[in-house]
Design a protein around this motif. Structure first.
Motif, mmCIF file in Angstrom:
data_model
loop_
_atom_site.group_PDB
_atom_site.id
_atom_site.type_symbol
_atom_site.label_atom_id
_atom_site.label_comp_id
_atom_site.label_asym_id
_atom_site.label_seq_id
_atom_site.Cartn_x
_atom_site.Cartn_y
_atom_site.Cartn_z
ATOM 1 N N LEU A 108 0.842 -1.192 0.000
ATOM 2 C CA LEU A 108 0.000 0.000 0.000
ATOM 3 C C LEU A 108 0.877 1.241 0.000
ATOM 4 C CD1 LEU A 108 -1.265 -2.095 2.506
ATOM 5 C CD2 LEU A 108 -3.228 -0.748 1.796
ATOM 6 N N ALA A 109 0.552 2.192 -0.883
ATOM 7 C CA ALA A 109 1.357 3.405 -0.963
ATOM 8 C C ALA A 109 0.549 4.533 -1.575
ATOM 9 C CB ALA A 109 2.618 3.161 -1.791
ATOM 10 N N CYS A 110 0.847 5.742 -1.136
ATOM 11 C CA CYS A 110 0.295 6.925 -1.777
ATOM 12 C C CYS A 110 1.135 7.264 -3.006
ATOM 13 C CB CYS A 110 0.314 8.112 -0.821
ATOM 14 S SG CYS A 110 -0.849 7.975 0.557
ATOM 15 N N MET A 111 0.519 7.922 -3.961
ATOM 16 C CA MET A 111 1.240 8.365 -5.150
ATOM 17 C C MET A 111 2.320 9.366 -4.763
ATOM 18 S SD MET A 111 0.034 6.602 -7.604
ATOM 19 C CE MET A 111 0.537 7.459 -9.104
ATOM 20 N N PRO A 112 3.322 9.585 -5.622
ATOM 21 C CA PRO A 112 4.484 10.399 -5.253
ATOM 22 C C PRO A 112 4.170 11.790 -4.709
ATOM 23 C CG PRO A 112 4.965 9.176 -7.240
ATOM 24 C CD PRO A 112 3.526 8.901 -6.922
ATOM 25 N N ALA A 113 3.129 12.443 -5.203
ATOM 26 C CA ALA A 113 2.810 13.793 -4.726
ATOM 27 C C ALA A 113 1.642 13.799 -3.744
ATOM 28 C CB ALA A 113 2.502 14.710 -5.910
ATOM 29 N N GLU A 114 1.240 12.629 -3.267
ATOM 30 C CA GLU A 114 0.062 12.516 -2.398
ATOM 31 C C GLU A 114 0.463 12.350 -0.932
ATOM 32 O OE1 GLU A 114 -3.018 13.100 -1.080
ATOM 33 O OE2 GLU A 114 -3.441 12.729 -3.214
ATOM 34 N N THR A 115 -0.029 13.245 -0.088
ATOM 35 C CA THR A 115 0.339 13.206 1.328
ATOM 36 C C THR A 115 -0.817 12.787 2.239
ATOM 37 O OG1 THR A 115 -0.178 15.566 1.575
ATOM 38 C CG2 THR A 115 2.106 14.982 1.024
ATOM 39 N N ARG A 135 2.404 -4.409 3.420
ATOM 40 C CA ARG A 135 3.584 -3.550 3.527
ATOM 41 C C ARG A 135 3.095 -2.143 3.256
ATOM 42 N NH1 ARG A 135 4.654 -7.840 4.911
ATOM 43 N NH2 ARG A 135 6.397 -9.217 4.370
ATOM 44 N N MET A 136 3.016 -1.326 4.294
ATOM 45 C CA MET A 136 2.484 0.020 4.187
ATOM 46 C C MET A 136 3.625 1.021 4.060
ATOM 47 S SD MET A 136 0.168 2.313 4.148
ATOM 48 C CE MET A 136 -0.836 3.575 4.972
ATOM 49 N N PHE A 137 3.691 1.725 2.916
ATOM 50 C CA PHE A 137 4.792 2.652 2.666
ATOM 51 C C PHE A 137 4.398 4.110 2.872
ATOM 52 C CE2 PHE A 137 6.122 -1.237 0.631
ATOM 53 C CZ PHE A 137 7.467 -1.287 0.948
ATOM 54 N N GLY A 138 3.114 4.394 3.115
ATOM 55 C CA GLY A 138 2.702 5.726 3.531
ATOM 56 C C GLY A 138 2.590 6.749 2.421
ATOM 57 N N GLY A 139 2.791 8.021 2.807
ATOM 58 C CA GLY A 139 2.527 9.127 1.905
ATOM 59 C C GLY A 139 3.697 9.524 1.031
ATOM 60 N N ALA A 140 3.343 10.104 -0.133
ATOM 61 C CA ALA A 140 4.312 10.700 -1.063
ATOM 62 C C ALA A 140 5.504 9.789 -1.333
ATOM 63 C CB ALA A 140 4.784 12.048 -0.524
ATOM 64 N N VAL A 141 5.228 8.580 -1.799
ATOM 65 C CA VAL A 141 6.299 7.624 -2.083
ATOM 66 C C VAL A 141 6.856 7.895 -3.480
ATOM 67 C CG1 VAL A 141 6.933 5.192 -2.182
ATOM 68 C CG2 VAL A 141 5.079 5.932 -0.676
ATOM 69 N N PRO A 142 8.148 8.187 -3.608
ATOM 70 C CA PRO A 142 8.720 8.460 -4.928
ATOM 71 C C PRO A 142 8.536 7.274 -5.882
ATOM 72 C CG PRO A 142 10.230 9.120 -3.193
ATOM 73 C CD PRO A 142 9.137 8.346 -2.526
ATOM 74 N N ALA A 143 8.440 7.575 -7.166
ATOM 75 C CA ALA A 143 8.164 6.542 -8.159
ATOM 76 C C ALA A 143 9.208 5.429 -8.130
ATOM 77 C CB ALA A 143 8.102 7.168 -9.560
ATOM 78 N N GLU A 144 10.482 5.805 -8.030
ATOM 79 C CA GLU A 144 11.528 4.782 -8.035
ATOM 80 C C GLU A 144 11.465 3.905 -6.782
ATOM 81 O OE1 GLU A 144 13.432 8.665 -6.591
ATOM 82 O OE2 GLU A 144 11.958 8.004 -8.095
ATOM 83 N N VAL A 145 11.040 4.506 -5.659
ATOM 84 C CA VAL A 145 10.887 3.739 -4.425
ATOM 85 C C VAL A 145 9.738 2.749 -4.554
ATOM 86 C CG1 VAL A 145 10.374 3.876 -1.953
ATOM 87 C CG2 VAL A 145 11.889 5.568 -3.019
ATOM 88 N N LEU A 146 8.644 3.170 -5.177
ATOM 89 C CA LEU A 146 7.526 2.267 -5.426
ATOM 90 C C LEU A 146 7.963 1.056 -6.237
ATOM 91 C CD1 LEU A 146 4.540 4.670 -6.190
ATOM 92 C CD2 LEU A 146 4.611 2.913 -4.424
ATOM 93 N N GLN A 147 8.767 1.309 -7.273
ATOM 94 C CA GLN A 147 9.223 0.204 -8.119
ATOM 95 C C GLN A 147 10.104 -0.755 -7.328
ATOM 96 O OE1 GLN A 147 11.231 1.396 -11.696
ATOM 97 N NE2 GLN A 147 11.228 -0.662 -12.551
ATOM 98 N N TRP A 148 11.018 -0.217 -6.524
ATOM 99 C CA TRP A 148 11.876 -1.081 -5.721
ATOM 100 C C TRP A 148 11.074 -1.821 -4.654
ATOM 101 C CZ3 TRP A 148 16.215 -3.091 -6.884
ATOM 102 C CH2 TRP A 148 17.122 -2.431 -7.713
ATOM 103 N N ALA A 149 10.063 -1.168 -4.110
ATOM 104 C CA ALA A 149 9.210 -1.819 -3.111
ATOM 105 C C ALA A 149 8.512 -3.030 -3.705
ATOM 106 C CB ALA A 149 8.179 -0.829 -2.570
ATOM 107 N N VAL A 150 8.050 -2.906 -4.952
ATOM 108 C CA VAL A 150 7.401 -4.029 -5.627
ATOM 109 C C VAL A 150 8.399 -5.149 -5.874
ATOM 110 C CG1 VAL A 150 6.294 -4.758 -7.781
ATOM 111 C CG2 VAL A 150 5.584 -2.638 -6.660
#
Length: 234
Positions: A108-115, A135-150
């Motif tokens: 679970l993650a918010c989009m990069p500009a979403e707080t 796996r909760m990654f919270g707010g404003a997750v950068p795009a590259e971080v989202l990809q690595w999280a997946v």
């Protein structure tokens, strides 16, 4: 539904549960202890979904409307209420039964500009209540971080939250849906679920599921997770 100002709190509230008005009154008084006890009570009595949809969310929306209409006054009410709601949701998630499956989580993650994270925290608590690993990654997750999280988590489902249209990106959602993980010869991709009002409007990317409520999101994600888990076992 017509919104009327509740005399005890001064907040615009529709016809709601008594606990909703009690929470609004405590929030306006900045009574953190009263909010804590009331939130704990409604989650235990009504369950996580009803507590969110019928008590927490209406009061949060009412406080937000009052703040927007009062030239940035009452922001302290919104901050304290949000903190208390977040605390209650995380406490509910921690106290939920642990899942035996730790290999195929829901990310679970918010989009990069979403707080705005509270609706996603409610979803995380609801999934924990249903014993799904998250796996909760919270707010404003950068795009590259989202990809690595997946890639690192190997999730069966990825849930992306967007509160407003400017933060929604179908291109990023599609990119994550195509991100592979797993051992060579048995590569997999996650199922992507889009949540939040930011995804409203014409559908772009028919493959994406867009539940409209917490209850619907929980049902959809549980079903998709079970299907993906079944695929990994065959």
């Amino acid at each position: 539904m017509e919104h009327r100002s509740d005399r005890s709190s001064g907040l615009p509230l529709p016809d709601v549960r008594p606990e909703c008005r009690e929470l609004a009154h405590a929030a306006v008084r900045l009574d953190g202890q009263a909010m804590h006890l009331l939130l704990e009570q409604v989650i235990e009595e009504y369950g996580l979904v009803a507590a969110w949809e019928e008590v927490m969310a209406p009061v949060l929306h009412a406080v937000g409307r009052r703040w927007a209409a009062s030239d940035d006054r009452h922001v302290e009410v919104e901050h304290l209420l949000s903190w208390q709601v977040s605390t209650a949701l995380r406490r509910a998630a921690v106290s939920a039964p642990a899942s035996a499956d730790v290999e195929t989580p829901v990310v679970l993650a918010c989009m990069p500009a979403e707080t705005h994270t509270l609706p996603l925290e409610a979803l995380a608590a609801g999934l924990a209540e249903r014993a799904l690993p998250t796996r909760m990654f919270g707010g404003a997750v950068p795009a590259e971080v989202l990809q690595w999280a997946v890639r690192r988590s190997g999730p069966g489902v990825v849930v992306l939250w967007s509160q407003a249209r400017p933060t929604a990106s179908y291109a990023l959602a599609q990119h994550l849906a195509e991100t592979t993980f797993g051992v060579r010869g048995a590569r997999m991709t996650p199922l992507v679920v889009l949540t939040g009002p930011g995804w409203a409007g014409p559908r772009r990317g028919a493959a994406f599921t867009r539940p409209r409520s917490l209850r619907e999101a929980l049902d959809v994600i549980c079903r998709m997770h079970a299907e993906r888990l079944g695929e990994t076992l065959h």
